[in-house]
Each structure stands twice: as structure tokens, then as C-alpha cells.
Write a protein that holds these residues in place. Structure first.
Motif, PDB file in Angstrom:
ATOM      1  N   GLN A 299      30.451 -18.850 -37.781  1.00 43.55           N
ATOM      2  CA  GLN A 299      29.664 -18.328 -38.971  1.00 43.55           C
ATOM      3  C   GLN A 299      30.928 -18.006 -39.886  1.00 43.55           C
ATOM      4  O   GLN A 299      31.882 -17.482 -39.327  1.00 43.55           O
ATOM      5  CB  GLN A 299      28.614 -17.361 -38.733  1.00 43.55           C
ATOM      6  N   SER A 300      30.441 -17.942 -41.091  1.00 47.16           N
ATOM      7  CA  SER A 300      31.378 -17.494 -42.301  1.00 47.16           C
ATOM      8  C   SER A 300      30.496 -16.683 -43.246  1.00 47.16           C
ATOM      9  O   SER A 300      29.715 -17.189 -43.711  1.00 47.16           O
ATOM     10  CB  SER A 300      32.040 -18.836 -42.994  1.00 47.16           C
ATOM     11  N   VAL A 301      30.723 -15.326 -43.144  1.00 47.38           N
ATOM     12  CA  VAL A 301      29.715 -14.468 -43.826  1.00 47.38           C
ATOM     13  C   VAL A 301      30.662 -13.447 -44.707  1.00 47.38           C
ATOM     14  O   VAL A 301      31.949 -13.195 -44.401  1.00 47.38           O
ATOM     15  CB  VAL A 301      28.785 -13.611 -42.727  1.00 47.38           C
ATOM     16  N   ALA A 302      29.916 -12.707 -45.406  1.00 46.33           N
ATOM     17  CA  ALA A 302      30.639 -11.773 -46.276  1.00 46.33           C
ATOM     18  C   ALA A 302      31.418 -10.593 -45.413  1.00 46.33           C
ATOM     19  O   ALA A 302      30.962 -10.329 -44.222  1.00 46.33           O
ATOM     20  CB  ALA A 302      29.640 -11.060 -47.374  1.00 46.33           C
ATOM     21  N   VAL A 303      32.122  -9.992 -46.125  1.00 44.57           N
ATOM     22  CA  VAL A 303      32.983  -8.766 -45.541  1.00 44.57           C
ATOM     23  C   VAL A 303      32.057  -7.663 -45.398  1.00 44.57           C
ATOM     24  O   VAL A 303      31.084  -7.231 -46.335  1.00 44.57           O
ATOM     25  CB  VAL A 303      34.011  -8.431 -46.576  1.00 44.57           C
ATOM     26  N   ALA A 304      32.134  -7.066 -44.017  1.00 46.46           N
ATOM     27  CA  ALA A 304      31.312  -5.953 -43.583  1.00 46.46           C
ATOM     28  C   ALA A 304      32.225  -4.467 -43.869  1.00 46.46           C
ATOM     29  O   ALA A 304      31.482  -3.656 -44.557  1.00 46.46           O
ATOM     30  CB  ALA A 304      30.727  -5.937 -42.223  1.00 46.46           C
ATOM     31  N   LEU A 305      33.298  -4.638 -43.521  1.00 40.62           N
ATOM     32  CA  LEU A 305      34.213  -3.431 -43.498  1.00 40.62           C
ATOM     33  C   LEU A 305      35.813  -3.799 -43.929  1.00 40.62           C
ATOM     34  O   LEU A 305      36.202  -4.870 -43.199  1.00 40.62           O
ATOM     35  CB  LEU A 305      34.254  -2.579 -42.299  1.00 40.62           C
ATOM     36  N   SER A 306      36.136  -3.475 -45.049  1.00 42.53           N
ATOM     37  CA  SER A 306      37.333  -3.933 -45.194  1.00 42.53           C
ATOM     38  C   SER A 306      38.358  -2.706 -45.310  1.00 42.53           C
ATOM     39  O   SER A 306      38.276  -1.702 -45.642  1.00 42.53           O
ATOM     40  CB  SER A 306      37.344  -4.151 -46.887  1.00 42.53           C
ATOM     41  N   THR A 307      39.681  -3.230 -44.928  1.00 38.36           N
ATOM     42  CA  THR A 307      40.818  -2.548 -44.797  1.00 38.36           C
ATOM     43  C   THR A 307      41.482  -2.026 -46.065  1.00 38.36           C
ATOM     44  O   THR A 307      42.323  -1.301 -46.280  1.00 38.36           O
ATOM     45  CB  THR A 307      42.031  -2.953 -44.204  1.00 38.36           C
ATOM     46  N   GLY A 308      41.025  -2.883 -47.022  1.00 45.86           N
ATOM     47  CA  GLY A 308      41.313  -2.566 -48.577  1.00 45.86           C
ATOM     48  C   GLY A 308      42.725  -3.552 -49.108  1.00 45.86           C
ATOM     49  O   GLY A 308      43.032  -3.689 -50.330  1.00 45.86           O
ATOM     50  N   LEU A 309      43.056  -4.520 -48.285  1.00 44.30           N
ATOM     51  CA  LEU A 309      44.012  -5.538 -48.859  1.00 44.30           C
ATOM     52  C   LEU A 309      43.107  -6.457 -49.542  1.00 44.30           C
ATOM     53  O   LEU A 309      41.961  -6.808 -49.276  1.00 44.30           O
ATOM     54  CB  LEU A 309      44.437  -6.163 -47.521  1.00 44.30           C
ATOM     55  N   SER A 310      44.145  -6.696 -50.579  1.00 43.57           N
ATOM     56  CA  SER A 310      43.416  -7.919 -51.521  1.00 43.57           C
ATOM     57  C   SER A 310      44.501  -8.697 -52.188  1.00 43.57           C
ATOM     58  O   SER A 310      45.807  -8.227 -51.830  1.00 43.57           O
ATOM     59  CB  SER A 310      42.559  -7.300 -52.636  1.00 43.57           C
ATOM     60  N   THR A 311      44.473  -9.536 -53.106  1.00 42.17           N
ATOM     61  CA  THR A 311      45.225 -10.387 -53.719  1.00 42.17           C
ATOM     62  C   THR A 311      46.332  -9.194 -54.678  1.00 42.17           C
ATOM     63  O   THR A 311      47.379  -9.538 -55.060  1.00 42.17           O
ATOM     64  CB  THR A 311      44.848 -11.408 -54.636  1.00 42.17           C
TER      65      THR A 311
END
Length: 328
Positions: A39-51
């Protein structure tokens, strides 16, 4: 953190990722997703890393260590944290990079087995005998996951030692061997000691945590790892130095008992509270090694703090004091 009824009301997820890469990359995301394999689903919990908030990962071995705070005011994140406790296998961790924005690597979560062992180490246990003398306490923490067939899917070991000896040369190795007391056995697991690790002028040393990852295709390593859980007495911990290449301290591994103390650190409890109130839910876990009569021969405390501060701060100490409330 749970309420009196046992319901999770806030918490944190501590994400520690170790990678081995053929070339350097720039991480743009390290997130937990509520989905199964395929499956490919949306982020549930993020560490805060981004572009806009990247982390460079060098070629060969590197690591990322980031906590995810889940406050009680974030209903969506709190629901995911509760689901994570109910069934972690329905979540996967995904690492994205600038050249692989959809994902460089991912894996489903699995419940881990953990054991904490200790060893009362002396130079008198070393074979062949050493002219130096010393004592120490070693600690081994093993964490592993198994596949559906019961085979090890992953495994890691952390080693600590507090030691004192007449040998002031640098430490050259920390190994777990297969073998009974009074015999020598093959090395099963090796933890790398940083170069130049030497005792202080009085011969005292605090080693660790030293990390070792298990190659699940290596029969010697997996066999040793299995015995950490099933038969630790068949293994011994051995510390080596430049001056004593055959070993300076060793002892058989033994299981420990444990007691966990959950508590809430609160600046309001200080005798002179700071101007800004801050809190930190914590777990202190006491591991003890006991003599045959039940008395404590050695012990260690693992501290786990979920820091919730309004701004960055610099820590200078974490202590246990012998006093009641309102007493400094």
C-alpha cells in the motif's frame, strides 16, 4: 502517557534509523504511514524532515535519530499513536530523499523482543591468565524481531561496561563469546570500540553504548543472538586491550530482573521553580543482578525522557536524589 483508566493521552515515538548506503543522499522525509505492505498511504506520524528541513546521510554507515512528539491536543496524531500500540504491523516507516521523493526504502513495523543481561567481570576469569588485575560490570541489551517462520528478521546488541584495572592501555575490543567459564570459545558478536578509548589515569573506564548489528544470514551471529535470550549462561562477555589482546576482563552473562518507575518531571516541583513551567514524562527502569540469597550484586538504570520544552535547552545533569517531596 496514560490517564487513570489506562487510555493513552499523549506520548512520543523515538525513531532511530541506521542505514548503509552506496552513495551519499539527502533525506527529505522519515515518516510513519498507517498501511500494510504493497500500500501507499498518507503520512500518519512525521519526524519533521521535509524538502525545507533536510538531513544529509553519508555513504556507508550513517544514522538519523529524531523523536516524534504526540501532544494530547492533536487528535489525529493521538489516534495514530493509539493504533500503533494496538497493531504496529499495520504501519510502515518510509525514508524519502531528494532523488527518490516517493521513497528510497521502507519497512513494516514489527514487535520486538528485548532482554537485558549483566556480567560481573574480573581479570581472574581471563584465559590465558593476565598479569594485570581488574574488575567491572558489563551490560548487554539485545533487541530482535522474528519473521512469520520464527527466524530472526533483525537483531541489534548494545554493550556497556564500567571497569577498573591496572591496565592503562587503550581498549581494542568488546566481544560476546560462546563458552563456559574456564574455557575459551569463538567470538559470536563483536561491538566496535572507538579508537583511542583509554581509561582515566586511575584506571577507571565507562564504555558504551557500543552497537553491533546481527547479520541474519550468519549462523554464528544468529546462534549467539538466540542464546542471549534462551541460554545466556553459555556466553561470556570479554573486554580486550592493546596490552592484553587475549582479554583483560570477562564473565558469563546472566539475566536481570527489572522494575520500571513511570513519573512526570515538572518544574513546578522544584524548590525554586523556573519562570517558565516545563514538563517531561519519563520512565526510569532499574535492572538488577542478584546473588543467590537475593541481594543485589550490581545494577543499572536506563532513563527515558519525553522532553516537552518551548525552546531548545542545554542539559548539564540528570540525577536521582535521596529525598522526599519539598526537600532539596
Amino acid at each position: 502517557v496514560r490517564d487513570p483508566a489506562g487510555e493513552i493521552v499523549s506520548g512520543s515515538v523515538d525513531v532511530l534509523l541506521r542505514v548503509t548506503l552506496p552513495a551519499a543522499v539527502v533525506a527529505t522525509g522519515l515518516n510513519l504511514h498507517n498501511g500494510t505492505a504493497g500500500q501507499s498511504v498518507a503520512v500518519a506520524l512525521s519526524t519533521g524532515l521535509s524538502t525545507g528541513n533536510t538531513r544529509a546521510l553519508q555513504a556507508a554507515s550513517d544514522a538519523i535519530h529524531i523523536p516524534i512528539a504526540v501532544p494530547g491536543t492533536d487528535a489525529a496524531a493521538l489516534a495514530m499513536l493509539r493504533s500503533l500500540f494496538q497493531d504496529p504491523s499495520k504501519f510502515y516507516l518510509n525514508l524519502t530523499t531528494t532523488d527518490q521523493p516517493n521513497g528510497l526504502m521502507r519497512g513494516q513495523l514489527a514487535k520486538a523482543q528485548t532482554i537485558v543481561l549483566m556480567a560481573m567481570m574480573t581479570s581472574g576469569n581471563v584465559l590465558p591468565a593476565t598479569a594485570d588485575s581488574g574488575t567491572g560490570v558489563g551490560q548487554v541489551v539485545a533487541i530482535g524481531t522474528r519473521d512469520a517462520a520464527g527466524n530472526w528478521a533483525s537483531g541489534e546488541v548494545y554493550l556497556w561496561a564500567n571497569a577498573s584495572s591496572s591496565d592503562l592501555s587503550a581498549f581494542s575490543g568488546s566481544h560476546i563469546h560462546a563458552g563456559q567459564a574456564g574455557t575459551t570459545g569463538a567470538i559470536g558478536i563483536t561491538a566496535t570500540v572507538p579508537p583511542g578509548t583509554v581509561p582515566d589515569p586511575n584506571g577507571f573506564t565507562a564504555l558504551g553504548p557500543l552497537y553491533a548489528e546481527i547479520a541474519t544470514t550468519n549462523a554464528t551471529q544468529t546462534g549467539t543472538f538466540t542464546n542471549l535470550f534462551l541460554n545466556p549462561a553459555s556466553l561470556y562477555l570479554d573486554l580486550h586491550t592493546v596490552q592484553n589482546a587475549n582479554g583483560i576482563l570477562r564473565a558469563q552473562l546472566r539475566p536481570t530482573d527489572s522494575t520500571t518507575f513511570p513519573l512526570l518531571l515538572d518544574s513546578a516541583n522544584e524548590i525554586a521553580p523556573p519562570a517558565v513551567r516545563v514538563q517531561a514524562p519519563a520512565n526510569l527502569t532499574l535492572y538488577t543482578l542478584r546473588n543467590e540469597d537475593g541481594t543485589v550484586a550490581a545494577g543499572g538504570v536506563l532513563s527515558d525522557l519525553d522532553l516537552r520544552f518551548p525552546q531548545p535547552d542545554q542539559f548539564i545533569g540528570l540525577y536521582i536524589h535521596d529525598a522526599g517531596p519539598g526537600i532539596d
